[in-house]
Design a protein around this motif. Structure first.
Motif, PDB file in Angstrom:
ATOM      1  N   TRP A   1       8.487  -5.840  14.705  1.00 57.66           N
ATOM      2  CA  TRP A   1       7.133  -6.094  15.182  1.00 57.66           C
ATOM      3  C   TRP A   1       6.205  -6.407  14.022  1.00 57.66           C
ATOM      4  CZ3 TRP A   1       4.303  -7.459  19.067  1.00 57.66           C
ATOM      5  CH2 TRP A   1       2.932  -7.232  19.045  1.00 57.66           C
ATOM      6  N   ARG A   2       6.281  -5.628  12.955  1.00 57.01           N
ATOM      7  CA  ARG A   2       5.433  -5.857  11.783  1.00 57.01           C
ATOM      8  C   ARG A   2       5.693  -7.230  11.166  1.00 57.01           C
ATOM      9  NH1 ARG A   2       3.094  -0.878   9.969  1.00 57.01           N
ATOM     10  NH2 ARG A   2       3.997   0.832  11.146  1.00 57.01           N
TER      11      ARG A   2
ATOM     12  N   PRO B   1      -4.441  -0.652   9.237  1.00 54.95           N
ATOM     13  CA  PRO B   1      -3.575   0.188   8.401  1.00 54.95           C
ATOM     14  C   PRO B   1      -2.111   0.248   8.861  1.00 54.95           C
ATOM     15  CG  PRO B   1      -5.649   1.294   8.749  1.00 54.95           C
ATOM     16  CD  PRO B   1      -5.665   0.062   9.613  1.00 54.95           C
ATOM     17  N   GLN B   2      -1.868   0.156  10.139  1.00 57.01           N
ATOM     18  CA  GLN B   2      -0.494   0.199  10.637  1.00 57.01           C
ATOM     19  C   GLN B   2       0.199  -1.162  10.583  1.00 57.01           C
ATOM     20  OE1 GLN B   2       1.234   2.997  11.526  1.00 57.01           O
ATOM     21  NE2 GLN B   2      -0.550   4.090  10.751  1.00 57.01           N
ATOM     22  N   GLY B   3      -0.504  -2.184  10.074  1.00 51.30           N
ATOM     23  CA  GLY B   3       0.115  -3.483   9.870  1.00 51.30           C
ATOM     24  C   GLY B   3      -0.228  -4.549  10.890  1.00 51.30           C
TER      25      GLY B   3
END
Length: 94
Positions: free
Chosen positions: A13-14, A58-60
């Motif tokens: 996903w990132r 922050p979580q990408g």
């Protein structure tokens, strides 16, 4: 008929959300909304500045945001009517 399900990992996903094509699509959508918002603001709240910004949370997860420097016009006050320029521009069908 059952629909096929696709499962992806967090790592996958990132990588997907960091693709240049995803960023370009987000940028294009934000610029489209900003253009409509500028048109509405020009007639209803002259002097309001509509801007776009892009970034990564922050979580990408990537984002593109449309902002106005006129919160009173967007949300209203006791003395000023709510215009909701950004919301109306975002809800317009393309």
């Amino acid at each position: 008929m059952a629909r096929a399900q696709i499962r992806i990992t967090d790592r996958e996903w990132r990588r997907i959300v960091a693709l240049p094509s995803v960023r370009a699509a987000l940028r294009q959508r934000a610029q489209s909304i900003a253009g409509r918002a500028r048109g509405i603001a020009a007639t209803e709240t002259p002097g309001a500045s509509i801007t776009t910004e892009e970034g990564t949370r922050p979580q990408g997860r990537t984002y593109a945001r449309v902002a106005s420097d006129d919160p009173e016009g967007e949300y209203g006050t006791q003395t000023r009517e709510r215009r909701r320029v950004l919301g109306r521009a975002a809800n317009t069908k393309e």
